[in-house]
Design a protein around this motif. Structure first.
Motif, PDB file in Angstrom:
ATOM      1  N   LEU A  93       0.812  -1.218   0.000  1.00  0.00           N
ATOM      2  CA  LEU A  93       0.000   0.000   0.000  1.00  0.00           C
ATOM      3  C   LEU A  93       0.849   1.272   0.000  1.00  0.00           C
ATOM      4  O   LEU A  93       0.329   2.359  -0.238  1.00  0.00           O
ATOM      5  N   PRO A 130      -5.731  -3.073  -3.324  1.00  0.00           N
ATOM      6  CA  PRO A 130      -5.241  -3.414  -1.975  1.00  0.00           C
ATOM      7  C   PRO A 130      -6.292  -4.128  -1.131  1.00  0.00           C
ATOM      8  O   PRO A 130      -5.945  -4.942  -0.268  1.00  0.00           O
ATOM      9  N   ALA A 131      -7.584  -3.822  -1.364  1.00  0.00           N
ATOM     10  CA  ALA A 131      -8.635  -4.502  -0.587  1.00  0.00           C
ATOM     11  C   ALA A 131      -8.639  -5.976  -0.876  1.00  0.00           C
ATOM     12  O   ALA A 131      -8.928  -6.803   0.013  1.00  0.00           O
ATOM     13  N   TRP A 138      -6.321  -2.764   4.762  1.00  0.00           N
ATOM     14  CA  TRP A 138      -7.256  -1.919   4.006  1.00  0.00           C
ATOM     15  C   TRP A 138      -8.351  -1.387   4.911  1.00  0.00           C
ATOM     16  O   TRP A 138      -8.802  -2.062   5.845  1.00  0.00           O
ATOM     17  N   SER A 142      -8.724   3.971   2.723  1.00  0.00           N
ATOM     18  CA  SER A 142      -8.010   3.538   1.521  1.00  0.00           C
ATOM     19  C   SER A 142      -8.797   3.873   0.257  1.00  0.00           C
ATOM     20  O   SER A 142      -8.231   3.923  -0.839  1.00  0.00           O
TER      21      SER A 142
END
Length: 399
Positions: A93, A130-131, A138, A142
């Motif tokens: 991230l 990223p989730a 996350w 985000s």
């Protein structure tokens, strides 16, 4: 027309600074992301290709900013940069915030509609990849953080675009102004040449041309006297020719050297008397004597500005020449009057009046007088006897 570009404006310098700032921001965010990734988990950094991707992205980005290429090549470069960024986002991230400079690049390189669609796709990658790959790290932030960054980047880009268009507009206006100035300078130069040509034309007509005309007439008269065996008349006529030729030579030299005319030397009444004496001598040599006289009134010895003085003398030359050549007068009187704020010249004759259009000499005299804010009046019946020519010139306003 000059093609030199105008100097950089403050606005153009601001735009150049913003462009450099974009590249600096990209490098800064890439460096910060790499540093955060290494600091957070050094062991993982040694087992993942993050540093390799960071180095590759830095190299590709630098190559694209240094080398200017055609549009399709830049699209390929942008695709490679985006793919490398996607790989970094998939691994950490810490590289999500490269979204901000990437949005600016997409908006700059793609058409408006395609650029906005690509911006939405970039935000979706930054918010939701990223989730899927890092669910533990996350959160709602985000999604909100990249959205705010994306909106801010779009606003900054269109502000930059408006400023860039404004700079282009000012640059075009400056170039048009320079072109207009060059054209105006060329027009003024051409107008100056035409005005000088007209001035010389009037000077030649009022001096050399009239002198040569007198020489021609007197030489013809001398030829007639020679046929009759009148040597005394021939001698007088040759003396008149010599005097006229001497004066014309002096005038020609003045044109070359830009010196003062001999007729302009001395006081104004003396110069006018010289003109009258020359005219009388010429008529006597032709056997056609004319009673020419000069009268003065007011402060006639007062020094006058050169343009005013010259115009008075040229007016006298033109008027006397017309009296002798066209009016065939028996008597003519030249009157000079100098007042406190005005000088006037009156030439009165008892010859034939003026009929038809004015001659070139009178038209030139009218231009001379008008240039000094003066007036030229000619009182003559259509073919009736007698003519009065009056010139009035102000003594102020023309140094």
């Amino acid at each position: 027309m000059s093609t030199e570009l105008p100097p950089p404006t403050p606005l153009s310098r601001v735009l150049a600074t913003l462009r450099v700032g974009l590249h600096v921001l990209f490098v800064f965010l890439l460096t910060v992301g790499a540093a955060r990734f290494l600091t957070a988990d050094p062991d993982r950094a040694r087992t993942t290709p993050v540093l390799v991707l960071v180095a590759a992205l830095a190299g590709v980005y630098l190559a694209g900013t240094v080398v200017e290429s055609r549009y399709p090549v830049m699209l390929g470069w942008l695709a490679v940069v985006t793919a490398l960024w996607f790989g970094l986002v998939a691994l950490s991230l810490d590289f999500v915030w490269l979204l901000f400079p990437l949005v600016l690049l997409f908006l700059h390189l793609l058409p408006r509609a395609a650029g906005l669609v690509a911006v939405v796709v970039l935000w979706a990658i930054a918010a939701f990849v990223p989730a899927a790959l890092h669910p533990a790290d996350w959160s709602a932030g985000s999604v909100l953080g990249p959205a705010i960054g994306t909106v801010l980047a779009v606003a900054i880009y269109y502000t930059y675009l408006a400023l860039h268009r404004e700079a282009d507009h000012h640059r075009a206006v400056a170039q048009a102004l320079r072109a207009a100035q060059d054209q105006l300078a060329a027009s003024e130069h051409q107008a100056g040449q035409l005005e000088e040509r007209e001035r010389l034309s009037r000077e030649i007509h009022d001096t050399v041309a009239q002198g040569l005309s007198s020489i021609l007439l007197v030489s013809r008269a001398a030829r007639g006297s020679l046929r009759r065996g009148d040597t005394a008349a021939v001698a007088g006529q040759l003396a008149t020719i010599e005097e006229q030729a001497t004066d014309n030579l002096a005038e020609a030299r003045r044109f070359v050297r830009d010196l003062a005319s001999p007729v302009l030397a001395g006081s104004l009444p003396d110069s006018l008397q010289r003109i009258i004496d020359q005219a009388r001598a010429r008529q006597d040599a032709l056997g056609e004597p004319v009673d020419l006289s000069l009268q003065v009134a007011g402060d006639a010895e007062r020094p006058l500005a050169e343009p005013v003085r010259r115009t008075v003398l040229r007016a006298a030359q033109e008027a006397v020449a017309n009296v002798l050549r066209h009016a065939r007068a028996q008597t003519a009187v030249v009157t000079l009057t100098v007042w406190d704020g005005e000088v006037s010249l009156d030439v009165v004759d008892d010859g034939r009046g003026i009929s038809g259009d004015r001659s070139y000499g009178l038209r030139g005299l009218s231009d001379r007088v008008a240039a000094l804010d003066g007036t030229l009046d000619i009182d003559s019946g259509d073919g009736s006897p007698g003519t009065t020519l009056t010139v009035r010139l102000p003594l102020t306003g023309h140094p």
